[in-house]
Design a protein around this motif. Structure first.
Motif, PDB file in Angstrom:
ATOM      1  N   PHE A 148       0.814  -1.237  -0.044  1.00  0.00           N
ATOM      2  CA  PHE A 148       0.028  -0.003  -0.074  1.00  0.00           C
ATOM      3  C   PHE A 148       0.976   1.470   0.046  1.00  0.00           C
ATOM      4  O   PHE A 148       0.563   2.048  -0.986  1.00  0.00           O
ATOM      5  N   HIS A 149       1.721   1.303   1.028  1.00  0.00           N
ATOM      6  CA  HIS A 149       2.607   2.560   0.943  1.00  0.00           C
ATOM      7  C   HIS A 149       3.634   2.619  -0.076  1.00  0.00           C
ATOM      8  O   HIS A 149       3.924   3.968  -0.465  1.00  0.00           O
ATOM      9  N   ASN A 150       3.964   1.628  -0.681  1.00  0.00           N
ATOM     10  CA  ASN A 150       4.844   1.638  -1.749  1.00  0.00           C
ATOM     11  C   ASN A 150       4.287   1.936  -3.077  1.00  0.00           C
ATOM     12  O   ASN A 150       4.949   2.592  -4.110  1.00  0.00           O
ATOM     13  N   PHE A 151       3.175   1.373  -3.169  1.00  0.00           N
ATOM     14  CA  PHE A 151       2.459   1.467  -4.665  1.00  0.00           C
ATOM     15  C   PHE A 151       1.375   2.105  -4.499  1.00  0.00           C
ATOM     16  O   PHE A 151       0.909   3.099  -5.248  1.00  0.00           O
ATOM     17  N   GLU A 152       0.440   1.200  -3.756  1.00  0.00           N
ATOM     18  CA  GLU A 152      -1.086   1.740  -3.922  1.00  0.00           C
ATOM     19  C   GLU A 152      -1.583   3.273  -3.769  1.00  0.00           C
ATOM     20  O   GLU A 152      -2.021   3.848  -4.635  1.00  0.00           O
ATOM     21  N   ILE A 192       4.138   9.405   1.901  1.00  0.00           N
ATOM     22  CA  ILE A 192       2.958   9.154   2.339  1.00  0.00           C
ATOM     23  C   ILE A 192       2.508   8.941   3.728  1.00  0.00           C
ATOM     24  O   ILE A 192       1.678   9.686   4.318  1.00  0.00           O
ATOM     25  N   ARG A 193       3.581   8.314   4.480  1.00  0.00           N
ATOM     26  CA  ARG A 193       3.464   8.281   6.046  1.00  0.00           C
ATOM     27  C   ARG A 193       3.516   9.771   6.651  1.00  0.00           C
ATOM     28  O   ARG A 193       2.855  10.048   7.540  1.00  0.00           O
ATOM     29  N   THR A 194       4.264  10.659   6.131  1.00  0.00           N
ATOM     30  CA  THR A 194       4.363  12.083   6.684  1.00  0.00           C
ATOM     31  C   THR A 194       3.106  12.675   6.538  1.00  0.00           C
ATOM     32  O   THR A 194       2.477  13.330   7.226  1.00  0.00           O
TER      33      THR A 194
END
Lengths: 355, 845
Positions: A148-152, A192-194
């Motif tokens: 999810f975080h890397n692609f989606e 994304i996380r940030t």
């Protein structure tokens, strides 16, 4: 000649005799400590001269005591002078002797070994510093990421051909019902996380290790990226271009221009590749720029509304730009290193070149 | 993807003076990267096609042949060194060769003349492919057949479509429309619209040149009885996987080689020429970017096709000769008996077009991109077709593409269309209708582009645009699946208008609070601090891969059963697991650096290790470690002496400096009252330090929690041996702490002098120095300010058996006054008696 005079003469001879032996002893002493021993023996509290003086005082009748005392003090004063002058001589001798020392100053020195940071660490710290000047803060995240975080979340759903652009390492899963785990293929998941944690304004760079299934002189299965993200109201692509020019001129040198070529990344739109004017040949064409006069250094673009949707930002209110480049590529270009694998070979001869 | 310049020129009205280089340059800065331009046959002139009329051996050389060639007017004898000179046949049907006559020039720059070869004069030469600039092939001279349709005496370059330039394009995955010459030509027309470049109208409408289609009949309803008999029979059972299927039926086809012109065109673009029918499908593919497939209709059982999901385990032998096992998610083209093609990926062998083929079913379909991609990925079968289908082809273009291909088959094979086509297209895929706010373009780009200019940019790409005074309404043809949102249109405006026009500004820096410190950032900062500490302590940094071998993990973990994280698709065994410690990699580097002739080695690494996930956590636990290895000598003068050799206390000293620099407080004993930063050092167990010597291994332990924070010591002799190290090595590995480094308040140095007293005694040699020091510190003596160990001597004869001699220096000081001798003496005695009460000491002196 009266008795008193003859006693005085006797005493003077005695002091003379002591002083003369004392002088001889001083002359024989060749160190300061030996000198002090001699001094103590003759002129010290328990020394010969004082002893003779005490004896003479004891023996002398009352009226003569004063004269005896005077003779003794004169002798002691002489003794101190002799000692003092001899001490000065001795120091001077020692000094002169010391000044005669001659070293071979060309013998190699005793080494004090310098350690050093890896060239990539040096460059990373430099880049962090450059972006700090523009208000970018460092952000970090895990190297093993969810799909999810890397692609989606970066607008690369499963079955998207853009996934072909990044050959991915997957972790063996113990539970297939979970989101697959990958070694992150870029540091974009940090963005994304940030954004999931923080509301705009966001201005970060995310340096870190990334992984792609590639291995040759210009591709390594592990390398380091440094990505930037700037989101706020009214951020434009012109801001992106200006930010990049600042970075390029700070890192590669003043006066170096850049150009943006439209390109495609799933998570930015519009997207562009950034070329800088070749600083080796000043755009006249060389091997590094393959004759084009330009060197490709990074990819960038305006954050795709789809990415904002995933992190809950209103893309009508906020806009932003993102860019990313390889730390190794920057370093290779600047230092003229042609084989990427050298960075990870741990050869002290390579590492110790860059202090 | 490769495209031919000549081909593009056929599709474009291109004013003279626009060079291939100029086009490549403009494409490159507009989003279509041109990686290279290869000139083909450049500089070739004067080479003509000739017929072989006779051949005989050279009188003086075995490997040379004298060849009589006929150029339409006369016969000339040429000396030839190739091994494949063909024998002459009947005049006008003999094999044909390419003869570079005297005066002809070749791409290599050579100009030919009459030259004597071993005593026989040879006017010019007969050419191989490489000499003509066609390929690298120098296996023999190029032989043409009469069917190639090139007249004797014709100029070869002209007949072969030379010179040409092949562009290597790097097409991004969002632009499937550029995967054919038409798309690239359309792009060029858009980019050069102000220079008068236009797409030729005929290039998109083959029907205007194909008479049969004067009144095209398309079968919208394949169940209609009057068409059922003749039209291809197509049943689409899975319309989700195949939204549209268009097919032509051709008859009377004769399969043979394609003419040279087409063969060379395919070859130049990296496609192998096979037969006229297959070549026609490939040429149509290269022209339109849309894959087609030709089935031998005679080999299709029931002469009909069904487009359906494969049955689980259903097998099919694809054209590459591989047996493929399919799953229901795969889309299959089948006749009534079996599968004949994996839809969108590759055809099957059973229905392959071959020399005996007379009737052809020509497929031109639109398959679901995701379905094709999944199948292609799973079968690891990436083809020209799957590459395009998975990116999204144009469903509206099928009739046009199929017609053009059918036309070409007819032209090359002598066949004809047997029936009207079949077009199964139940739910028409609509064109996208989008709106664009012109001011939004300005907001995103930071550059105001007039609305009329924005409209012009979009229209240049063939989009339908109207302006209602406020919004631009844009109709996007189905060939551009990448344009589905406003932002996509803004990108197109930016691209066509040119990013070079963008001004450069810096973003406004808005007020924002500094973000709260996170654990991750604290570790990141501490890791950099650890790097600087190590570097200032004389160590050089290295960086190693996070992936390592299972064996190396075992080495670092010993008997402990930490299960490392495995990669599902490693590059190779040595990089198949994620490391759990740094040391194994560093120790391996000692071996390699010794092999490079290094002698004294000091290396460190700061990096992540990957440990089992915490309960309830999906991601592995990532921890940042710092590790170091030392080998050889301390800094020494000229030649090292025995006393310069490194020992355990070098690595311990390094460890102490690191702990201190990372803000940890070294204490002597575990303690529940100690702060979170207090650590102590004790003997390490073999499980804790499997790589270290059991007698010279220490553990760094958190005083409060008892957590193991690291180990250091001498490398285990077995490891020393297996890493080919002649001398002992020393190693260290610590967890980089997650606590921010505390700012220490300033303490002014005392104005009063301290006084030192020695304390020397024998004690049981099992008593650890740290216990004694800890006891001294905890004697409760307020004046005691310093404890240092000066000597530890154990020479037999000088020391009672089982004992050791220790010499401490204790420092006493008051912050209020200068201490008297007596005060110091009393304090010293109190400390000694406190120590004496805890340990059996034999005081000395």
């Amino acid at each position: 000649m009266n008795e008193s005079d003859s006693r005085a003469g006797e005493l003077a001879r005695l002091f003379e005799e002591s002083l003369s032996r004392y002088q001889a002893a001083l002359a024989e002493a060749t160190s300061e400590s030996a000198l002090r021993v001699v001094h103590a023996r003759y002129a010290g509290k328990e020394g010969e001269i004082r002893k003779r003086l005490a004896d003479a005082l004891k023996a002398a009748p009352g009226p003569d005591k004063r004269a005896v005392g005077q003779a003794g003090n004169t002798a002691l004063q002489k003794a101190e002078e002799l000692f003092g002058s001899r001490l000065v001589d001795l120091h001077e001798q020692k000094r002169q002797a010391d000044l005669q020392r001659r070293l071979d100053v060309t013998i190699p020195g005793r080494p004090h070994r310098l350690g050093g940071l890896h060239l990539l660490t040096q460059v990373r710290l430099e880049l962090e510093g450059i972006f700090a000047e523009l208000g970018f803060q460092v952000a970090t995240g895990p190297q093993v990421e969810t799909d999810f975080h890397n692609f989606e979340a970066l607008a690369m759903p499963k079955d998207h051909p853009a996934r072909d652009m990044q050959d991915t390492f997957y972790l063996r899963s113990h539970d297939p019902s979970h989101d697959p785990l990958v070694l992150r293929t870029h540091t974009s998941p940090v963005q994304i996380r940030t954004m999931l944690q923080q509301k705009p304004p966001v201005r970060i760079i995310s340096p870190g290790k990334v992984y792609r299934k590639d291995d040759d002189p210009t591709h390594s299965p592990m390398f380091q990226q440094i990505e930037g993200l700037c989101v706020d109201e009214g951020v434009t692509m012109a801001d992106l271009k200006g930010t990049l020019l600042y970075f390029v001129q700070r890192f590669f040198g003043p006066g170096i221009g850049l150009r943006l070529r439209p390109s495609f990344f799933p998570f930015t739109e519009p997207s562009a590749e950034v070329d800088i004017e070749c600083f080796f040949c000043k755009r006249s064409g060389c091997r590094t720029c393959k004759g084009s006069g330009y060197i490709e250094i990074l990819g960038c673009g305006m954050v795709d509304p789809e990415v904002f949707r995933h992190v809950g930002y209103d893309s009508e209110k906020y806009s932003g730009f993102a860019f990313g480049t390889g730390l190794e590529r920057m370093t290779m270009l600047r230092y003229g290193i042609s084989d990427l694998r050298l960075f990870f070979a741990g050869d002290a001869r390579f590492t110790e070149q860059f202090r | 993807m490769k495209v031919s310049w000549n081909w593009l020129c056929e599709l474009l009205d291109l004013p003279a003076g626009i060079s291939p280089q100029a086009v490549a340059e403009r494409l490159s800065v507009s989003g279509v990267a041109v990686d290279a331009i290869h000139p083909i046959g450049k500089g070739l002139s004067g080479a003509i096609v000739v017929e072989v009329r006779g051949k005989r051996p050279h009188p003086k050389a075995d490997k040379l042949t004298l060849v009589d060639v006929f150029d339409g007017k006369e016969v000339t004898q040429v000396v030839c060194g190739a091994p494949n000179v063909p024998s002459p046949g009947e005049p006008l049907s003999s094999p044909r060769l390419v003869w570079a006559r005297p005066g002809a020039t070749l791409p290599s720059g050579m100009t030919l003349s009459v030259r004597e070869v071993r005593g026989v004069p040879s006017p010019g030469m007969l050419c191989a492919e490489d000499e003509l600039g066609l390929s690298e092939d120098h296996g023999g001279i190029l032989i043409l057949a009469p069917e190639d349709g090139i007249a004797i005496g014709a100029d070869f370059a002209q007949a072969a479509g030379l010179p040409d330039f092949v562009f290597e394009l790097d097409i991004t995955p969002n632009r499937p429309d550029l995967l054919g010459h038409i798309g690239v030509a359309r792009e060029i027309a858009a980019l050069f619209r102000h220079e008068g470049v236009r797409l030729k109208p005929t290039s998109t409408d083959p029907r205007t040149v194909l008479g049969w289609f004067a009144d095209p009949v398309h079968c919208r309803d394949c169940d209609s009885p009057e068409h059922f008999e003749k039209a291809p029979r197509i049943v689409v059972e899975d319309p989700e996987g195949c939204p549209r299927y268009f097919a032509h039926r051709l008859t009377g086809v004769r399969v043979h080689k394609s003419p040279l012109f087409y063969r060379l065109r395919l070859q130049r673009l990296g496609v192998r020429a096979l037969s006229n029918v297959v070549d026609a499908t490939n040429l149509a593919l290269l022209q339109f970017g849309h894959p087609l497939h030709a089935f031998d209709l005679g080999k299709l059982a029931g002469q009909q096709l069904m487009i359906r999901r494969a049955k689980a385990g259903e097998k099919l032998k694809t054209l590459d000769g591989q047996d493929r096992e399919l799953l229901p998610e795969d889309l299959l083209i089948a006749d009534v008996e079996q599968g004949v093609a994996v839809a969108g990926v590759m055809g099957g062998q059973t229905s392959e077009v071959g020399e005996t083929t007379t009737d052809v079913l020509l497929e031109c379909a639109y398959f679901s991109p995701a379905r094709v991609r999944r199948t292609s990925k799973r079968l690891k079968l990436h083809t020209e077709a799957s590459h395009r289908f998975e990116r999204g082809t144009d469903p509206s273009a099928l009739p046009e593409v199929a017609d053009a291909c059918a036309e070409l088959i007819v032209k090359l094979s002598g066949g004809r269309l047997a029936a009207p086509p079949t077009d199964v297209y139940r739910h028409k895929i609509p064109t996208q209708k989008l709106t664009l706010r012109p001011e939004r373009t300005t907001a995103i780009l930071g550059l105001a582009i007039p609305t009329a200019t924005q409209k012009d940019c979009l229209e240049a790409l063939g989009l339908g645009v109207t302006f209602d005074g406020q919004l631009l309404h844009v109709e996007v043809p189905t060939r551009r699946p990448d344009l589905s949102r406003e932002i996509d249109l803004i990108e197109e405006v930016a691209r066509i208008y040119g990013l070079a026009h963008l001004p450069m500004t810096l973003p406004r820096l808005a007020m924002a609070e500094p973000p709260p410190p996170t654990k991750g950032m604290t570790i990141y900062r501490n890791a950099d601090r650890a790097r600087l500490l190590c570097a200032s302590l004389g160590l050089s940094e290295v960086l190693l891969f996070s992936m390592t071998s299972p064996e190396r993990v075992r080495l670092g973990e010993g008997k402990q059963a930490t299960r490392p994280h495995l990669l599902d698709n490693p590059l190779r065994e040595e990089l198949s697991v994620l490391r759990t410690r740094l040391l194994p990699g560093l120790v391996e580097l000692l071996r390699q650096n010794l092999a490079h002739g290094q002698t004294d080695i000091r290396l460190f690494e700061v990096g992540e290790v990957f440990l089992p996930s915490s309960p309830g956590e999906l991601l592995p636990t990532e921890r940042t470690h710092v590790a170091a290895v030392l080998y050889g000598h301390r800094d020494h003068f000229l030649k090292p002496t025995a006393s310069d050799a490194l020992d355990f206390f070098d690595v311990k000293g390094l460890c102490e400096q690191l702990l201190d620099g990372l803000g940890l407080k070294l204490c002597l004993q575990p303690s529940s009252e100690a702060g979170p930063r207090a650590v102590f050092i004790r003997v390490a167990t073999e499980n804790e330090a499997p790589m270290l010597h059991p007698g010279a291994a220490a553990a760094v332990v958190a005083a409060q929690s008892g957590e193991l924070l690291g180990v250091f010591g001498e490398l285990h002799p077995d490891q020393q041996k297996s890493h080919d190290l002649p001398n002992p090595a020393f190693a260290l590995e610590l967890v980089v702490p997650a606590l921010p480094i505390e700012k220490q308040p300033y303490v002014a140095p005392s104005r009063f002098p301290g006084a030192s007293r020695d304390l020397s005694f024998f004690v049981d040699d099992k008593v650890e120095a740290a216990r004694l020091m800890d006891t001294l510190w905890h004697a409760g003596e307020p004046l005691l300010r310093g404890v240092s160990l000066l000597e530890d001597y154990r020479q037999p004869g000088h020391v009672p058996t089982g004992q050791k001699g220790l010499l401490f220096s204790l420092t006493y000081r008051s912050d209020e006054r200068t201490l008297t001798d007596e005060e110091v003496h009393k304090a010293h005695q109190r400390v000694i008696s406190h120590l004496g009460a805890k340990f059996s000491l034999q005081l000395r002196q």
